[in-house]
Design a protein around this motif. Structure first.
Motif, PDB file in Angstrom:
ATOM      1  N   TRP A  42       0.812  -1.212   0.000  1.00  0.00           N
ATOM      2  CA  TRP A  42       0.000   0.000   0.000  1.00  0.00           C
ATOM      3  C   TRP A  42       0.851   1.271   0.000  1.00  0.00           C
ATOM      4  CZ3 TRP A  42      -4.150   1.941  -1.631  1.00  0.00           C
ATOM      5  CH2 TRP A  42      -4.632   3.163  -1.165  1.00  0.00           C
ATOM      6  N   VAL A  43       1.862   1.357   0.836  1.00  0.00           N
ATOM      7  CA  VAL A  43       2.678   2.561   0.929  1.00  0.00           C
ATOM      8  C   VAL A  43       3.366   2.843  -0.402  1.00  0.00           C
ATOM      9  CG1 VAL A  43       4.667   3.644   2.053  1.00  0.00           C
ATOM     10  CG2 VAL A  43       2.982   2.410   3.431  1.00  0.00           C
ATOM     11  N   SER A  44       3.955   1.832  -1.018  1.00  0.00           N
ATOM     12  CA  SER A  44       4.622   2.061  -2.304  1.00  0.00           C
ATOM     13  C   SER A  44       3.610   2.418  -3.392  1.00  0.00           C
ATOM     14  CB  SER A  44       5.469   0.862  -2.717  1.00  0.00           C
ATOM     15  OG  SER A  44       4.674  -0.284  -2.876  1.00  0.00           O
ATOM     16  N   HIS A  45       2.415   1.857  -3.300  1.00  0.00           N
ATOM     17  CA  HIS A  45       1.347   2.189  -4.239  1.00  0.00           C
ATOM     18  C   HIS A  45       0.986   3.676  -4.131  1.00  0.00           C
ATOM     19  CE1 HIS A  45      -2.260   1.607  -6.665  1.00  0.00           C
ATOM     20  NE2 HIS A  45      -3.014   2.056  -5.675  1.00  0.00           N
ATOM     21  N   VAL A  46       0.790   4.158  -2.901  1.00  0.00           N
ATOM     22  CA  VAL A  46       0.468   5.568  -2.683  1.00  0.00           C
ATOM     23  C   VAL A  46       1.613   6.442  -3.188  1.00  0.00           C
ATOM     24  CG1 VAL A  46       0.085   7.353  -0.921  1.00  0.00           C
ATOM     25  CG2 VAL A  46      -1.112   5.151  -0.768  1.00  0.00           C
ATOM     26  N   LYS A  47       2.842   6.062  -2.870  1.00  0.00           N
ATOM     27  CA  LYS A  47       4.002   6.844  -3.320  1.00  0.00           C
ATOM     28  C   LYS A  47       4.082   6.917  -4.838  1.00  0.00           C
ATOM     29  CE  LYS A  47       7.923   6.136  -1.312  1.00  0.00           C
ATOM     30  NZ  LYS A  47       9.079   5.463  -0.676  1.00  0.00           N
ATOM     31  N   SER A  48       3.673   5.857  -5.527  1.00  0.00           N
ATOM     32  CA  SER A  48       3.770   5.851  -6.991  1.00  0.00           C
ATOM     33  C   SER A  48       2.778   6.810  -7.641  1.00  0.00           C
ATOM     34  CB  SER A  48       3.570   4.429  -7.533  1.00  0.00           C
ATOM     35  OG  SER A  48       2.214   4.039  -7.457  1.00  0.00           O
ATOM     36  N   PHE A  49       1.735   7.190  -6.920  1.00  0.00           N
ATOM     37  CA  PHE A  49       0.729   8.120  -7.441  1.00  0.00           C
ATOM     38  C   PHE A  49       0.988   9.561  -7.019  1.00  0.00           C
ATOM     39  CE2 PHE A  49      -1.628   4.313  -8.244  1.00  0.00           C
ATOM     40  CZ  PHE A  49      -2.542   4.625  -9.232  1.00  0.00           C
ATOM     41  N   SER A  50       1.895   9.759  -6.055  1.00  0.00           N
ATOM     42  CA  SER A  50       2.022  11.055  -5.392  1.00  0.00           C
ATOM     43  C   SER A  50       3.363  11.719  -5.640  1.00  0.00           C
ATOM     44  CB  SER A  50       1.882  10.868  -3.877  1.00  0.00           C
ATOM     45  OG  SER A  50       0.711  10.175  -3.565  1.00  0.00           O
ATOM     46  N   PRO A  51       3.367  13.059  -5.592  1.00  0.00           N
ATOM     47  CA  PRO A  51       4.665  13.743  -5.497  1.00  0.00           C
ATOM     48  C   PRO A  51       5.290  13.352  -4.158  1.00  0.00           C
ATOM     49  CG  PRO A  51       2.864  15.300  -5.907  1.00  0.00           C
ATOM     50  CD  PRO A  51       2.246  13.980  -5.587  1.00  0.00           C
ATOM     51  N   SER A  52       6.551  13.646  -3.975  1.00  0.00           N
ATOM     52  CA  SER A  52       7.197  13.254  -2.720  1.00  0.00           C
ATOM     53  C   SER A  52       6.506  13.932  -1.532  1.00  0.00           C
ATOM     54  CB  SER A  52       8.678  13.611  -2.742  1.00  0.00           C
ATOM     55  OG  SER A  52       8.837  14.998  -2.853  1.00  0.00           O
ATOM     56  N   PHE A  53       6.502  13.243  -0.399  1.00  0.00           N
ATOM     57  CA  PHE A  53       5.882  13.764   0.820  1.00  0.00           C
ATOM     58  C   PHE A  53       6.603  13.194   2.022  1.00  0.00           C
ATOM     59  CE2 PHE A  53       3.610   9.975  -0.505  1.00  0.00           C
ATOM     60  CZ  PHE A  53       3.484   9.227   0.658  1.00  0.00           C
ATOM     61  N   ASP A  54       6.491  13.902   3.135  1.00  0.00           N
ATOM     62  CA  ASP A  54       7.137  13.484   4.379  1.00  0.00           C
ATOM     63  C   ASP A  54       6.144  13.169   5.479  1.00  0.00           C
ATOM     64  OD1 ASP A  54       9.799  13.957   3.371  1.00  0.00           O
ATOM     65  OD2 ASP A  54       9.393  16.094   3.610  1.00  0.00           O
ATOM     66  N   VAL A  55       4.959  13.754   5.397  1.00  0.00           N
ATOM     67  CA  VAL A  55       3.962  13.610   6.449  1.00  0.00           C
ATOM     68  C   VAL A  55       2.685  13.027   5.852  1.00  0.00           C
ATOM     69  CG1 VAL A  55       2.598  14.827   8.204  1.00  0.00           C
ATOM     70  CG2 VAL A  55       4.906  15.621   7.641  1.00  0.00           C
ATOM     71  N   VAL A  56       2.083  12.123   6.590  1.00  0.00           N
ATOM     72  CA  VAL A  56       0.819  11.515   6.190  1.00  0.00           C
ATOM     73  C   VAL A  56      -0.232  11.907   7.223  1.00  0.00           C
ATOM     74  CG1 VAL A  56      -0.385   9.309   5.880  1.00  0.00           C
ATOM     75  CG2 VAL A  56       1.979   9.574   5.086  1.00  0.00           C
ATOM     76  N   PHE A  57      -1.392  12.341   6.751  1.00  0.00           N
ATOM     77  CA  PHE A  57      -2.519  12.642   7.625  1.00  0.00           C
ATOM     78  C   PHE A  57      -3.508  11.505   7.467  1.00  0.00           C
ATOM     79  CE2 PHE A  57      -0.507  16.626   6.890  1.00  0.00           C
ATOM     80  CZ  PHE A  57      -0.660  17.333   8.065  1.00  0.00           C
ATOM     81  N   ALA A  58      -3.813  10.830   8.568  1.00  0.00           N
ATOM     82  CA  ALA A  58      -4.707   9.678   8.486  1.00  0.00           C
ATOM     83  C   ALA A  58      -5.377   9.438   9.821  1.00  0.00           C
ATOM     84  CB  ALA A  58      -3.921   8.436   8.066  1.00  0.00           C
ATOM     85  N   ARG A  59      -6.564   8.835   9.747  1.00  0.00           N
ATOM     86  CA  ARG A  59      -7.270   8.409  10.955  1.00  0.00           C
ATOM     87  C   ARG A  59      -7.456   6.890  10.958  1.00  0.00           C
ATOM     88  NH1 ARG A  59      -9.185  11.188  14.536  1.00  0.00           N
ATOM     89  NH2 ARG A  59     -10.879   9.745  14.960  1.00  0.00           N
ATOM     90  N   ASN A  60      -7.275   6.262   9.815  1.00  0.00           N
ATOM     91  CA  ASN A  60      -7.447   4.819   9.700  1.00  0.00           C
ATOM     92  C   ASN A  60      -6.278   4.111  10.396  1.00  0.00           C
ATOM     93  OD1 ASN A  60      -6.772   2.191   8.358  1.00  0.00           O
ATOM     94  ND2 ASN A  60      -8.739   2.578   7.373  1.00  0.00           N
ATOM     95  N   PRO A  61      -6.554   3.273  11.402  1.00  0.00           N
ATOM     96  CA  PRO A  61      -5.478   2.636  12.166  1.00  0.00           C
ATOM     97  C   PRO A  61      -4.514   1.813  11.297  1.00  0.00           C
ATOM     98  CG  PRO A  61      -7.568   2.364  13.295  1.00  0.00           C
ATOM     99  CD  PRO A  61      -7.883   2.952  11.955  1.00  0.00           C
TER     100      PRO A  61
END
Length: 129
Positions: A42-61
């Motif tokens: 999942w993390v690599s999948h999200v990274k492949s769609f996104s510009p670079s980022f350092d912080v993730v905002f999430a509520r899903n455990p």
């Protein structure tokens, strides 16, 4: 009922609302990311769609855990009256033609849903014509 609005429609609703609130969106990216139902990538999948980022905002455990394990800083925003501002409840109100839904979403979202006849779409999906 799953979200009856396309990713593009949801992006337009968010953009219109932010612009209406005079929020500068020049450095905001709206990126729909399809779910792949595979936690291990999942993390690599999200990274492949996104510009670079350092912080993730999430509520899903699970999302929080996956990104923390991958070394990302995770910020958990506070819940905002989730009993009242609940997408399932809002869709039910729209289907039932209960005007209360218009008080639960930003004005620009109301205008957009009515413009694209999203209320009629919801009722049709629910079998109410």
């Amino acid at each position: 009922m799953a979200n009856p609005f396309t990713a593009g429609e949801r992006i337009e609703m968010i953009r219109e609302t932010l612009l209406d609130e005079n929020i500068d969106i020049s450095s905001i990216y709206f990126i729909p990311i399809p779910d792949i139902l595979m936690n291990s990538v999942w993390v690599s999948h999200v990274k492949s769609f996104s510009p670079s980022f350092d912080v993730v905002f999430a509520r899903n455990p699970l999302v929080i855990r996956l990104f923390k394990e991958a070394g990302f800083e995770v910020t958990i925003p506070p819940a905002y009256d989730r009993e009242k501002y609940n997408s399932t409840l809002i869709r039910r109100f729209i289907i039932e033609n209960n005007e209360e839904w218009k008080k639960l979403v930003p004005t620009k979202v109301v205008e957009y849903i009515l413009k694209i006849r999203g209320d009629e779409r919801l009722r049709a999906i629910a079998g109410i014509y």
